[in-house]
Design a protein around this motif. Structure first.
Motif, PDB file in Angstrom:
ATOM      1  N   SER A  81      -7.097   4.887  19.079  1.00  0.00           N
ATOM      2  CA  SER A  81      -7.578   4.322  18.047  1.00  0.00           C
ATOM      3  C   SER A  81      -6.336   3.649  17.315  1.00  0.00           C
ATOM      4  N   GLY A  82      -5.172   3.944  17.913  1.00  0.00           N
ATOM      5  CA  GLY A  82      -3.816   3.228  17.255  1.00  0.00           C
ATOM      6  C   GLY A  82      -3.330   3.877  16.037  1.00  0.00           C
ATOM      7  N   SER A  83      -4.097   4.823  15.636  1.00  0.00           N
ATOM      8  CA  SER A  83      -3.601   5.506  14.088  1.00  0.00           C
ATOM      9  C   SER A  83      -2.824   6.886  14.327  1.00  0.00           C
ATOM     10  N   TRP A  97       2.297  12.251  15.344  1.00  0.00           N
ATOM     11  CA  TRP A  97       2.479  11.761  13.598  1.00  0.00           C
ATOM     12  C   TRP A  97       1.231  11.118  13.560  1.00  0.00           C
ATOM     13  N   SER A  98       0.910  11.063  12.222  1.00  0.00           N
ATOM     14  CA  SER A  98      -0.196  10.647  11.506  1.00  0.00           C
ATOM     15  C   SER A  98      -0.144   9.941  10.490  1.00  0.00           C
ATOM     16  N   MET A  99      -0.830   8.744  10.134  1.00  0.00           N
ATOM     17  CA  MET A  99      -0.694   8.070   9.001  1.00  0.00           C
ATOM     18  C   MET A  99      -0.785   8.748   7.634  1.00  0.00           C
ATOM     19  N   THR A 100      -0.078   8.463   6.316  1.00  0.00           N
ATOM     20  CA  THR A 100      -0.183   9.232   5.309  1.00  0.00           C
ATOM     21  C   THR A 100      -0.924   8.283   4.418  1.00  0.00           C
ATOM     22  N   ASP A 101      -1.960   8.653   4.005  1.00  0.00           N
ATOM     23  CA  ASP A 101      -3.153   7.856   3.124  1.00  0.00           C
ATOM     24  C   ASP A 101      -3.425   6.651   3.674  1.00  0.00           C
ATOM     25  N   HIS A 102      -3.507   6.661   5.280  1.00  0.00           N
ATOM     26  CA  HIS A 102      -4.023   5.605   5.946  1.00  0.00           C
ATOM     27  C   HIS A 102      -2.881   4.267   5.629  1.00  0.00           C
ATOM     28  N   LEU A 103      -1.727   4.441   5.437  1.00  0.00           N
ATOM     29  CA  LEU A 103      -0.749   3.503   5.303  1.00  0.00           C
ATOM     30  C   LEU A 103       0.036   3.327   6.539  1.00  0.00           C
ATOM     31  N   ALA A 104       0.237   2.172   6.971  1.00  0.00           N
ATOM     32  CA  ALA A 104       1.153   1.604   8.271  1.00  0.00           C
ATOM     33  C   ALA A 104       2.337   1.749   8.052  1.00  0.00           C
ATOM     34  N   ASN A 105       2.923   1.973   7.015  1.00  0.00           N
ATOM     35  CA  ASN A 105       4.438   2.254   6.659  1.00  0.00           C
ATOM     36  C   ASN A 105       4.731   3.633   5.801  1.00  0.00           C
ATOM     37  N   SER A 106       3.937   4.746   6.396  1.00  0.00           N
ATOM     38  CA  SER A 106       3.852   5.988   5.930  1.00  0.00           C
ATOM     39  C   SER A 106       3.391   7.060   6.789  1.00  0.00           C
ATOM     40  N   TRP A 812     -12.926   1.145   1.484  1.00  0.00           N
ATOM     41  CA  TRP A 812     -11.505   0.404   1.812  1.00  0.00           C
ATOM     42  C   TRP A 812     -10.315   1.610   2.231  1.00  0.00           C
ATOM     43  N   ILE A 813     -10.638   2.897   2.011  1.00  0.00           N
ATOM     44  CA  ILE A 813      -9.751   3.870   2.147  1.00  0.00           C
ATOM     45  C   ILE A 813      -8.935   3.698   3.473  1.00  0.00           C
ATOM     46  N   LYS A 814      -9.418   3.286   4.675  1.00  0.00           N
ATOM     47  CA  LYS A 814      -8.796   2.949   6.094  1.00  0.00           C
ATOM     48  C   LYS A 814      -8.394   1.603   6.247  1.00  0.00           C
ATOM     49  N   ASN A 815      -9.226   0.730   6.067  1.00  0.00           N
ATOM     50  CA  ASN A 815      -8.965  -0.783   6.462  1.00  0.00           C
ATOM     51  C   ASN A 815      -9.163  -1.518   5.008  1.00  0.00           C
ATOM     52  N   CYS A 816      -8.855  -2.919   4.992  1.00  0.00           N
ATOM     53  CA  CYS A 816      -9.060  -3.682   4.029  1.00  0.00           C
ATOM     54  C   CYS A 816     -10.256  -4.513   4.488  1.00  0.00           C
ATOM     55  N   LEU A 817     -10.743  -5.316   3.462  1.00  0.00           N
ATOM     56  CA  LEU A 817     -11.941  -6.120   3.675  1.00  0.00           C
ATOM     57  C   LEU A 817     -12.023  -7.087   5.112  1.00  0.00           C
ATOM     58  N   CYS A 818     -10.893  -7.376   5.567  1.00  0.00           N
ATOM     59  CA  CYS A 818     -10.546  -8.112   6.772  1.00  0.00           C
ATOM     60  C   CYS A 818     -10.533  -7.383   7.946  1.00  0.00           C
ATOM     61  N   ARG A 823      -0.576  -1.273   3.985  1.00  0.00           N
ATOM     62  CA  ARG A 823       0.791  -0.885   3.713  1.00  0.00           C
ATOM     63  C   ARG A 823       1.287  -0.543   2.383  1.00  0.00           C
ATOM     64  N   LYS A 824       2.303   0.304   2.076  1.00  0.00           N
ATOM     65  CA  LYS A 824       2.848   0.590   0.839  1.00  0.00           C
ATOM     66  C   LYS A 824       3.373  -0.501   0.433  1.00  0.00           C
ATOM     67  N   MET A 825       3.316  -0.843  -0.988  1.00  0.00           N
ATOM     68  CA  MET A 825       4.227  -1.775  -1.585  1.00  0.00           C
ATOM     69  C   MET A 825       5.397  -1.131  -2.453  1.00  0.00           C
ATOM     70  N   PRO A 826       6.434  -1.995  -2.842  1.00  0.00           N
ATOM     71  CA  PRO A 826       7.323  -1.673  -3.802  1.00  0.00           C
ATOM     72  C   PRO A 826       6.649  -1.477  -5.042  1.00  0.00           C
ATOM     73  N   LEU A 827       6.998  -0.549  -6.126  1.00  0.00           N
ATOM     74  CA  LEU A 827       6.336  -0.313  -7.261  1.00  0.00           C
ATOM     75  C   LEU A 827       6.349  -1.488  -8.033  1.00  0.00           C
ATOM     76  N   SER A 828       7.483  -2.422  -8.227  1.00  0.00           N
ATOM     77  CA  SER A 828       7.310  -3.801  -8.886  1.00  0.00           C
ATOM     78  C   SER A 828       7.510  -4.915  -7.851  1.00  0.00           C
ATOM     79  N   TYR A 829       6.269  -5.306  -7.276  1.00  0.00           N
ATOM     80  CA  TYR A 829       6.212  -6.194  -6.078  1.00  0.00           C
ATOM     81  C   TYR A 829       6.077  -7.591  -7.048  1.00  0.00           C
TER      82      TYR A 829
END
Length: 830
Positions: A81-83, A97-106, A812-818, A823-829
């Motif tokens: 599944s690539g997860s 290793w597993s994704m934390t909160d379904h985030l590709a960069n965690s 949308w917990i695992k994937n976006c609309l598309c 991926r988690k963003m910096p706090l002030s993006y």
């Protein structure tokens, strides 16, 4: 082949990334790449074994984690599944290793297993029994069932009811095979067994699976004079314990060692690989000396065993009774090559109905038929995976030379050359990732025509065929977009739609959102189709809102008829073409629409989007002649307009229960019934295009009424597109893009980003949660996540406690609309 981009590490004074030995990398079906380096600290003189995970669209956004392995990492493996990712080291430790909160960069280490002190040389997830084969020679067929067929393949191990059991298998250097099974309750069952009674050193190994559910392990002690051994491994669970049975299979000697002229020329076997995880009958071997290598491809076949005449007279062999024997036969071998540094094998399960080596002219250069060989001089060759004939070639900066120059006559440069130490092909074989001897990641395009001159239609057909495969399997298609030029976009979108419309209704429904997302990602690559990206994203959002709001409707009586309230709503709205919303509403059982007041209020933001979008569409009708305006395609889309019409009726009923949940309009008249006005105009527009084959132009009266809308209601600004900072649009001109890990690039070269300016919020403007439709302010204080593909932004944690809104957010917990990963963003993006 050509370089798309390279990404390297920033040189720091006190610590630096150095390539590990061996260096390993892995590429998932979601286009995530994992690779290893060692982090050397100059002050403490110690090494930290790092695992790095990147998304190919944002390679600079690297997630680096201290693996916790005390010894060098020898294997990395993604699951189907690539997860999830497995890592194994030279001390026998295996970590999952597993994704934390379904985030590709965690990522976090969840479970693992260990064979203490015994280095792991081969690692694989157990097979889940899913195999979808591609029939390249049928790429022109109309039915997806003919192009892609489900192959009967048994899982390595099944639970009660036939569900495949998850787990992994590893081979150690001392000749042990260890299997770890993941039970549904989270426990890990582990068993270890010797491959054979006479254990010997295993320098190289690989794992493959058979259709019957067995596992085949190939091993070598590293010497070309020793046989390559094969073993069948059967895994079972007996009395809540894992049990392993092994059996010896026929072995082979490399042909170069039996040739008197080459007997001692290649003393070491350096690469041992099955051609595919689910092809245990074909194996690739590479033997090398200090300067050169030779590659051989072998196949396991059943052959009749000749019977002595004496036994023939006693008991004649008739028909199928002839004894059969399994025997390895060499398919092909190369001539002397430069020393091979890495091998990458295709992942596409291609099914060829022709004989192994005789492939039709229009398919013999299909990308999935080639495997990649990297050499110490920096070059990369793509060769046919069975015949080993050259298909394409790439020369690194240090290896520019004529193609026809013999390998042995090339002058050797002084000093070490930069070459790939690990390589992986993407899941469609249209891209190749290599990590070199400096720890730098390079992304190479592999032409759909494999470097050969094919007409444009053939290249387009290959791309279309692979897009369809990704649509059916759910794999990410980023590597296909690498090859799509702006001039191809319109053609590909139309062909993709034609192929989709040929499928049966059930399959169309399953793939309905995936094809919209695919069209959106294609249209982003051309400036002339940017406005259609807005429409496709809006359509995905509309479909999601429609499904969610209809799912909240409950039948008033328990013994309900076959149709749900949502289905009856669709049926009644399509039958009753009255332009008066209240007359349509009378025909519905309003008791089925009763919801709690808090639920209705919590849905207001989604309801507001529906109301705003309908108003925008109707106000833009007089300008319909311009296809560059967002919303243009909706004006001829009867199905989408019908959805809006149904939602307007639902919202009208809910407004009777709780008026504050209605969309808010700024009207010039206090007596204006905005909902009725919009519904009347929407119905008239819908009637013009409700039948796809008989679309009529809106009459002048409707256009005149729509012209008056801006004087009656304030037309809202629509948030069309999130800002997408991905790399794909920067690769259009096929110029090399240089990147650095941890540092986001600016606008590089020619991009189409300027075309988006009219549709996205400018930096510094208030941000919006694209899924919840909440305003976050210019500098959000909440943690957010963004989609790796479309750039859609939403808050990481839910601010809501209402069940209906949680139901929306869970979609949308695992994937976006598309369908992209988060991926988690910096706090002030910005």
């Amino acid at each position: 082949m050509d370089l798309a981009y390279v990404c390297e590490w920033e040189k720091k004074p006190k610590s630096n990334h150095c390539p590990s030995i061996p260096l390993v990398c892995a590429w998932s079906c979601r286009n995530l790449i994992a690779f290893t380096t060692d982090l050397r600290n100059e002050e403490e003189k110690d090494l930290t074994h790092m695992v790095h995970i990147i998304d190919t669209e944002h390679p600079w956004d690297v997630y680096s984690v201290n693996s916790g392995h005390t010894e060098i990492i020898t294997c990395l493996e993604w699951d189907q599944s690539g997860s999830r990712l497995l890592s194994a080291d030279a001390d026998g430790h295996i970590k999952c290793w597993s994704m934390t909160d379904h985030l590709a960069n965690s990522w976090e280490n969840t479970v693992g297993s260990v064979v203490e002190g015994d280095p792991v040389v081969a690692l694989s997830w157990l097979h889940n029994g899913v195999k979808l084969a591609l029939h390249v020679e049928k790429s022109g067929a109309s039915n997806f069932g003919e192009k892609f067929s489900r192959v009967k393949f048994s899982p390595s191990l099944t639970l009660f009811g036939g569900k495949p059991m998850e787990g992994w298998i590893a081979v150690t250097i001392s000749g042990l095979v260890t299997v770890s099974l993941l039970k549904p309750n989270g426990q890990v069952l582990t068993a270890t067994e010797s491959l054979c009674r006479l254990r010997c050193r295993v320098a190289l190994a690989d794992v493959a699976f058979t259709g019957g559910g067995n596992i085949v392990v190939a091993t070598s002690d590293g010497s070309s004079t020793s046989p390559v051994q094969f073993y069948k491994v059967c895994v079972s669970v007996v009395n809540e314990k894992c049990k392993i049975d092994t059996e010896i299979l026929p072995s082979l000697f490399m042909r170069c060692t039996t040739d008197p002229a080459r007997k001692d020329k290649y003393p070491a076997i350096t690469h041992l690989k099955f051609l595919a995880r689910d092809m245990s009958e074909q194996v690739l071997l590479c033997a090398s000396n200090q300067n050169n290598s030779i590659v051989e491809c072998w196949s396991l076949r059943k052959e009749g065993l000749p019977v002595n005449n004496i036994f023939q007279q006693i008991s004649p062999v008739v028909g199928d009774k002839q004894p059969m024997i399994l025997k390895w036969r060499i398919l092909s071998a190369t001539n002397d090559l430069d020393r091979v540094s890495a091998v990458a094998l295709p992942k596409l399960p291609i099914s060829l109905t022709n004989t192994d080596l005789k492939v039709a002219n229009d398919t013999k250069f299909f990308p999935g038929l080639g495997l990649a060989l990297a050499f110490h001089d920096g070059s990369v060759h793509i060769v046919h995976r069975l015949s080993l004939q050259m298909m394409a070639v790439f020369y690194g900066s240090s290896s520019q030379r004529p193609v026809d120059e013999p390998a042995l006559k090339r002058p050797r440069t002084t000093g070490p050359l930069v070459h790939f130490k690990a390589m992986q092909l993407s899941w469609t074989s249209l891209a190749l990732a290599g990590v070199d001897s400096h720890g730098k990641l390079s992304m190479l395009r592999i032409s759909p025509s494999m470097g050969h001159v094919l007409d444009m239609n053939m290249s387009l057909r290959h791309l279309l065929f692979l897009l369809e495969y990704c649509m059916v399997t759910g794999y990410d298609w980023w590597d296909i977009l690498l090859h799509v030029q702006p001039s191809m976009v319109q053609n590909l979108v139309e062909k993709l739609h034609e192929e989709y419309m040929r499928q049966n209704a059930a399959l169309q429904q399953v793939l309905s959102t995936r094809i919209v997302a695919m069209k959106a990602s294609l249209c982003k690559l051309s400036s002339s189709t940017i406005a259609r990206v807005c429409d496709y994203h809006a359509k995905l959002f509309l479909i999601a809102i429609s499904c969610t709001l209809k799912s909240l409707l409950r039948p008033h009586v328990l013994n309900t008829p076959d149709k749900s309230p949502g289905d009856r709503l669709t049926e009644i709205c399509s039958k009753i073409t009255d332009v008066d919303i209240d007359k349509v509403m009378i025909n519905l059982k309003t008791e089925e629409f009763v919801l709690e007041m808090t639920t209705l209020q919590s849905l207001q933001q989604l309801i507001q989007w529906v109301g705003d979008f309908v108003l925008y569409l109707l106000a833009s009708l007089p300008n319909q002649g311009s296809p560059v305006r967002p919303g243009h395609s909706f004006l001829r889309d009867g199905a989408s307009l019908g959805m809006f019409r149904e939602l307007m009726v639902v919202i009208r009923i809910w407004g009777l229960l709780k008026p504050s949940c209605l969309p808010v309009y700024t009207a010039t008249s206090d007596t204006q019934d905005s909902m009725s006005l919009l519904f009347r105009l929407l119905t008239k527009l819908w009637l013009c295009c409700r039948e796809e084959n008989h679309i009529t132009e809106p009459d002048d009266a409707l256009i005149d009424e729509c012209c008056l809308l801006p004087s009656q209601l304030l037309i809202p600004n629509i948030d069309w597109l999130p800002i997408n900072d991905g790399i794909i649009s920067k690769l259009q001109n096929k110029q090399l893009v240089r990147l650095q890990f941890g540092k986001a690039p600016g606008l590089i070269g020619h991009t189409v980003s300027s075309q988006f300016d009219a549709f996205v919020r400018a930096p510094g403007q208030p941000k919006i949660d694209h899924l919840r439709r909440l305003h976050l302010g210019a500098y959000p204080t909440e943690e957010c996540k963004s989609c790796t593909r479309c750039g859609c932004v939403t808050m990481l944690k839910s601010p809501n406690k209402v069940t209906a809104v949680k139901q929306w957010e869970q979609r949308w917990i695992k994937n976006c609309l598309c369908g992209g990963l988060w991926r988690k963003m910096p706090l002030s993006y910005s």
